[in-house]
Design a protein around this motif. Structure first.
Motif, PDB file in Angstrom:
ATOM      1  N   UNK A   2     -41.465   2.496   8.570  1.00 24.20           N
ATOM      2  CA  UNK A   2     -42.855   2.620   8.982  1.00 24.20           C
ATOM      3  C   UNK A   2     -43.069   3.930   9.734  1.00 24.20           C
ATOM      4  N   UNK A   3     -44.313   4.418   9.806  1.00 22.36           N
ATOM      5  CA  UNK A   3     -44.585   5.681  10.486  1.00 22.36           C
ATOM      6  C   UNK A   3     -44.211   5.668  11.958  1.00 22.36           C
ATOM      7  N   UNK A   4     -44.155   4.493  12.588  1.00 23.49           N
ATOM      8  CA  UNK A   4     -43.824   4.423  14.010  1.00 23.49           C
ATOM      9  C   UNK A   4     -42.323   4.291  14.259  1.00 23.49           C
ATOM     10  N   UNK A   5     -41.533   4.115  13.208  1.00 27.76           N
ATOM     11  CA  UNK A   5     -40.093   3.972  13.357  1.00 27.76           C
ATOM     12  C   UNK A   5     -39.457   5.350  13.495  1.00 27.76           C
ATOM     13  N   UNK A   6     -38.721   5.546  14.564  1.00 29.08           N
ATOM     14  CA  UNK A   6     -38.045   6.818  14.773  1.00 29.08           C
ATOM     15  C   UNK A   6     -36.785   6.891  13.930  1.00 29.08           C
ATOM     16  N   UNK A   7     -36.564   8.028  13.298  1.00 26.49           N
ATOM     17  CA  UNK A   7     -35.355   8.242  12.509  1.00 26.49           C
ATOM     18  C   UNK A   7     -34.260   8.704  13.471  1.00 26.49           C
ATOM     19  N   UNK A   8     -33.112   8.037  13.476  1.00 27.91           N
ATOM     20  CA  UNK A   8     -32.047   8.416  14.408  1.00 27.91           C
ATOM     21  C   UNK A   8     -31.323   9.689  13.968  1.00 27.91           C
ATOM     22  N   UNK A   9     -30.737  10.373  14.923  1.00 26.92           N
ATOM     23  CA  UNK A   9     -29.891  11.532  14.632  1.00 26.92           C
ATOM     24  C   UNK A   9     -28.558  11.030  14.078  1.00 26.92           C
ATOM     25  N   UNK A  10     -27.750  11.941  13.564  1.00 31.27           N
ATOM     26  CA  UNK A  10     -26.421  11.577  13.083  1.00 31.27           C
ATOM     27  C   UNK A  10     -25.560  10.982  14.188  1.00 31.27           C
ATOM     28  N   UNK A  11     -25.635  11.553  15.373  1.00 32.91           N
ATOM     29  CA  UNK A  11     -24.871  11.039  16.517  1.00 32.91           C
ATOM     30  C   UNK A  11     -25.302   9.616  16.847  1.00 32.91           C
ATOM     31  N   UNK A  12     -26.615   9.366  16.856  1.00 34.69           N
ATOM     32  CA  UNK A  12     -27.114   8.018  17.143  1.00 34.69           C
ATOM     33  C   UNK A  12     -26.689   7.022  16.065  1.00 34.69           C
ATOM     34  N   UNK A  13     -26.734   7.442  14.795  1.00 28.77           N
ATOM     35  CA  UNK A  13     -26.306   6.557  13.704  1.00 28.77           C
ATOM     36  C   UNK A  13     -24.840   6.157  13.842  1.00 28.77           C
ATOM     37  N   UNK A  14     -23.977   7.133  14.143  1.00 27.84           N
ATOM     38  CA  UNK A  14     -22.543   6.832  14.254  1.00 27.84           C
ATOM     39  C   UNK A  14     -22.229   5.991  15.485  1.00 27.84           C
TER      40      UNK A  14
END
Length: 150
Positions: A2-14
């Motif tokens: 959704x437009x309000x969902x923030x996409x995580x950085x690579x560091x946050x994903x790992x």
């Protein structure tokens, strides 16, 4: 997404992946890899050898160390990437230093970024046994690109 969902950085994903059960780590789950440390530009994973890792000579197949190296070097690069940015391995170079038995030896692999550019990144990695002896080392070149969404 959704437009309000923030996409995580690579560091946050790992870092989020490190909190999941090991079985949910894709290829890492298949091999029993553990995510031990995740920092910007550097990660450490480990696994315990087992008999189904054997090559025809009875020691650990080189593909296990190659997979460990590809994983830690690529993930080290991933930690430097912003939201919505992906990567893929362009080149993988592995040097094997010693054989490893299949009887539960803990292998620890660390990957470190050497260069993180806009289009290409490079990293180096080391695999050591539980006695701190170098087992294999390598380098990678990764292509950086905008991630696609399913």
């Amino acid at each position: 997404m959704s437009p309000t969902t923030e996409v995580p950085s690579g560091l946050e994903l790992l870092r989020a992946a490190a909190r999941l059960p090991a079985a949910e780590h894709g290829i890492g789950g298949l091999l029993g890899m553990r995510i031990d440390e995740v920092n910007e530009g550097e990660v450490t994973f480990s696994l315990d050898t087992r008999t189904d890792f054997a090559n025809p000579l009875g020691s650990v197949h080189g593909g296990i160390c190659a997979t460990l190296l590809d994983s830690v070097m690529g993930c080290a690069v991933h930690t430097t990437l912003g939201p919505g940015i992906g990567y893929g391995t362009l080149e993988l170079k592995v040097n094997y230093v010693r054989t490893v038995p299949t009887d539960g030896v803990r292998l620890t692999a660390t990957g470190r970024v050497i260069h993180a550019g806009r289009q290409v990144a490079t990293a180096e990695g080391r695999v050591e046994d539980e006695r701190g002896r170098l087992v294999a080392h390598g380098t990678t070149t990764c292509l950086i690109y905008p991630a696609t969404t399913p």
